[in-house]
Structure formats: C-alpha cells, structure tokens
Design a protein around this motif. Structure first.
Motif, PDB file in Angstrom:
ATOM      1  N   GLU A  23      39.348  43.001  17.042  1.00 15.93           N
ATOM      2  CA  GLU A  23      40.666  42.492  17.438  1.00 15.93           C
ATOM      3  C   GLU A  23      40.978  42.932  18.857  1.00 15.93           C
ATOM      4  O   GLU A  23      40.675  44.062  19.229  1.00 15.93           O
ATOM      5  CB  GLU A  23      41.747  43.057  16.499  1.00 15.93           C
ATOM      6  N   GLY A  24      41.605  42.050  19.634  1.00 13.93           N
ATOM      7  CA  GLY A  24      41.988  42.388  20.999  1.00 13.93           C
ATOM      8  C   GLY A  24      43.197  43.317  21.023  1.00 13.93           C
ATOM      9  O   GLY A  24      43.794  43.610  19.984  1.00 13.93           O
ATOM     10  N   ALA A  25      43.547  43.768  22.214  1.00 21.94           N
ATOM     11  CA  ALA A  25      44.691  44.679  22.392  1.00 21.94           C
ATOM     12  C   ALA A  25      45.985  44.044  21.904  1.00 21.94           C
ATOM     13  O   ALA A  25      46.141  42.816  21.936  1.00 21.94           O
ATOM     14  CB  ALA A  25      44.831  45.041  23.864  1.00 21.94           C
ATOM     15  N   ILE A  26      46.898  44.884  21.428  1.00 22.81           N
ATOM     16  CA  ILE A  26      48.231  44.415  21.050  1.00 22.81           C
ATOM     17  C   ILE A  26      49.259  45.450  21.515  1.00 22.81           C
ATOM     18  O   ILE A  26      49.027  46.658  21.430  1.00 22.81           O
ATOM     19  CB  ILE A  26      48.332  44.136  19.538  1.00 22.81           C
ATOM     20  N   LEU A  27      50.363  44.941  22.023  1.00 21.95           N
ATOM     21  CA  LEU A  27      51.364  45.802  22.638  1.00 21.95           C
ATOM     22  C   LEU A  27      52.745  45.222  22.348  1.00 21.95           C
ATOM     23  O   LEU A  27      52.953  44.023  22.523  1.00 21.95           O
ATOM     24  CB  LEU A  27      51.098  45.796  24.152  1.00 21.95           C
ATOM     25  N   THR A  46      56.969  50.041  21.890  1.00 22.61           N
ATOM     26  CA  THR A  46      57.258  50.504  20.527  1.00 22.61           C
ATOM     27  C   THR A  46      55.985  50.634  19.694  1.00 22.61           C
ATOM     28  O   THR A  46      55.962  51.360  18.717  1.00 22.61           O
ATOM     29  CB  THR A  46      58.244  49.565  19.802  1.00 22.61           C
ATOM     30  N   SER A  47      54.931  49.916  20.053  1.00 26.70           N
ATOM     31  CA  SER A  47      53.622  50.159  19.426  1.00 26.70           C
ATOM     32  C   SER A  47      52.523  49.568  20.298  1.00 26.70           C
ATOM     33  O   SER A  47      52.773  48.681  21.122  1.00 26.70           O
ATOM     34  CB  SER A  47      53.557  49.594  18.008  1.00 26.70           C
ATOM     35  N   SER A  48      51.298  50.071  20.118  1.00 28.06           N
ATOM     36  CA  SER A  48      50.200  49.643  20.990  1.00 28.06           C
ATOM     37  C   SER A  48      48.848  49.902  20.362  1.00 28.06           C
ATOM     38  O   SER A  48      48.686  50.827  19.563  1.00 28.06           O
ATOM     39  CB  SER A  48      50.268  50.397  22.319  1.00 28.06           C
ATOM     40  N   CYS A  49      47.870  49.083  20.716  1.00 25.70           N
ATOM     41  CA  CYS A  49      46.464  49.291  20.337  1.00 25.70           C
ATOM     42  C   CYS A  49      45.627  48.667  21.443  1.00 25.70           C
ATOM     43  O   CYS A  49      45.913  47.548  21.883  1.00 25.70           O
ATOM     44  CB  CYS A  49      46.172  48.618  18.997  1.00 25.70           C
TER      45      CYS A  49
END
Lengths: 185, 185
Positions: B92-96, B42-45
C-alpha cells in the motif's frame, strides 16, 4: 456559470468512457442522483475486472486487453493472455464523482455513503466546484505475465479470477444498499 | 474548541499505531506540516508491505503477520507463510491525514499534493473539522495461501515481493518530492 447550467451541460454531453455509455451496474444510482436538484454525476464505474498490458519500465503507459463490469469467465480472460510485455490482473471497486451545489450538500452525501461502507470517500474539488469522490475499496492487483512470459499457473489464475469475482460481489452488495438509500431519500 | 487547542491536544497524544511511533519514512513530512500554523497531522503511514491472515469467509477480521515500511527480504517474508487460514500479500502507498484550519488551507494543500502526483487526495471531513486525506495510489494485492495451503510458487512469491518493492520505490520518490515542496513553502 450557475450550478443548474453546469448540470444541464454535463448531463447533455457525449459519454467519453471506453464503452460510450454508463455501465448498467451503476446506471440507476446515477439516475437517482441526477434526479435530485442539488447533485449531478460527472463520471462513474460500477467496478471492474481488467487485464492491463504495459512495458516493464513504462508502467504508466497501459493497454486495456480486457475490461468487464460483470463476473468474468476464466476461459475468456485466459484467451487474452498473449503479449510480449507485462500483464496485470486488476479488480477495482465502484467509483463515482458527484458534483454538489453547496458544501452542505457534499457533507450530507459523504455522511450517507460512509454509513453504507464506502470508506474511501472525500471531496476532491473544493474551489470552483464541490465534487465528492465515492470509492468502493475492494481491490486485487497481481502480475500474470512478465516480458511476455506467463508467471501464473492456470490454477492460480483461476483463483485470482475467483477472488476478483468475490470482491465484485461485495462491491455489488454495497451498490445495492446505496440504490436503496437513494430511493428512500 | 479552537483549532489551536485541538492541534496541541492531538500532537501531545500517545501514538496509537502498531509500532507506537511515526514511521521514519514520513516523520519529516509530518514535522514540516505540523510546523505550519494552519495544519496538523492526525495519522500517517509512509507506505508498507504486509502479510494479512484472515478466514476465507470473514475477510474483515484480519491478523497482521508481517508489516514493513522498508524494502522487504524474501526469506523474512517467506518465513511468515504459516497458517491454517488465508494469507494475502499487500503493498500500500503512503497515507496521510491532515487537519486544516480553513477550507482555503485545505484547498491549497490538495492542489499542492495533486500537482506532485498524489491523485487520490480529498477532504474526508468537512463538518466539524477540515481533514484532507492524501494517498499514494501504488498498490499490489494477491493471495498467497488459501485455507492453509500455499497457492504461490517460491518464484512467483519472489516476483510479488520484487513488484511490491518497485511500487514502494515509486511511492518513496513522491514522498521525497513532497518533502522538498514542503521545505520550500
């Protein structure tokens, strides 16, 4: 083992934290949670300002030069800046692990703490136990020494300490709000 | 609405992120997850280095002066340091966020990513949908301007950028490991 026996065992255990006891800034919150039938805390920290020492190439192996759960004095922190290695100043918000009897109990707790502003909250264990992790998202993380050489001026180090204090106060306000909500539950 | 319809709707929506598309560093991971029947993102970086501008007393209202999902050039970042307000450098580290069909699917995903090293992983929604949040814990967060005045030397700003890059590379290694594991699943 039942939830009730687990609760009894965990709360009866010796505290394994560095200070050997629950820090005072979060003790009442832990008590309020543990007083409720369907919850118990498994670990907690009210937030902290720390100086961490590590080798440049081994960032996971760290020594704790300084830990404070309160507002920090510049001179006290400054006196710890002696090392052949790297030193980082970190401020971290409160963290709390709460074991919940059912997934419904976990859901209730997650909704409560999110409404107060603990956005980084979720269930970190969903198989044998339902454990909710509550994190206050304030943080600061900056290098102050590299390979034994101080890389910040006194002025900038003072600023870092002052910003860390500001974030600790924001964190404290949220903890006070949580205490109030738990008292009213 | 069923999980399948939800998945179809969410994946068909216009991307609401600042860059309007999934950043390339995490696109394959999203594809691999979305290809699996019981999951969708639903979201990612993929992780980022940012310069954030804010008023000293309104730290929640921020402007993004600079965002990069790649390694950052010192001169490019330096050229953005112009403001009457405060500026912070953050890495900031990855977020998923991954929606899972059942709690068992969520459990499987949590166990997989934790074994790779994404320690800050948990279910952030447990009622209407099972959503797992995966976060890579690398971070850096330091002030670089206060009320329009630069508080870091060029040398220290260079060091901050270099430390941020080092943390981005660590984050990248974990993402590569996750890609590999997802391919083998």
């Amino acid at each position: 083992m039942t939830f009730e026996l687990d609760k009894q065992n965990i709360l009866g255990k010796i505290d394994k934290s560095q200070i050997g006891t629950i820090d005072s800034g979060i003790a009442e919150i832990c008590d309020l949670i543990n007083y409720k039938e369907n919850y118990y805390t498994t670990s907690s920290c009210s937030g902290r300002i720390v100086l961490l020492e590590s080798e440049s190439d081994k960032k996971n192996e760290v020594n704790w030069l300084f830990v404070s759960h309160d507002l920090v004095d510049f001179n006290e922190a400054s006196s710890k800046l002696s090392s052949e290695k790297d030193i980082w100043l970190r401020q971290e918000g409160a963290i709390l692990h709460v074991c919940c009897k059912t997934i419904k109990d976990a859901e209730k707790l997650i909704n409560l703490v999110k409404s107060i502003g603990f956005k980084r909250t979720g269930m970190i264990s969903v198989n044998s136990r339902f454990i909710v992790e509550i994190i206050s998202s304030e943080h600061l993380c900056a290098p102050v020494m590299k390979k034994g050489i101080k890389v910040v001026s006194d002025e900038y180090f003072k600023l870092l300490i002052s910003e860390a204090k500001y974030k600790m106060e924001k964190n404290k306000k949220k903890l006070n709000k949580l205490t109030k909500e738990l008292r009213n539950l």
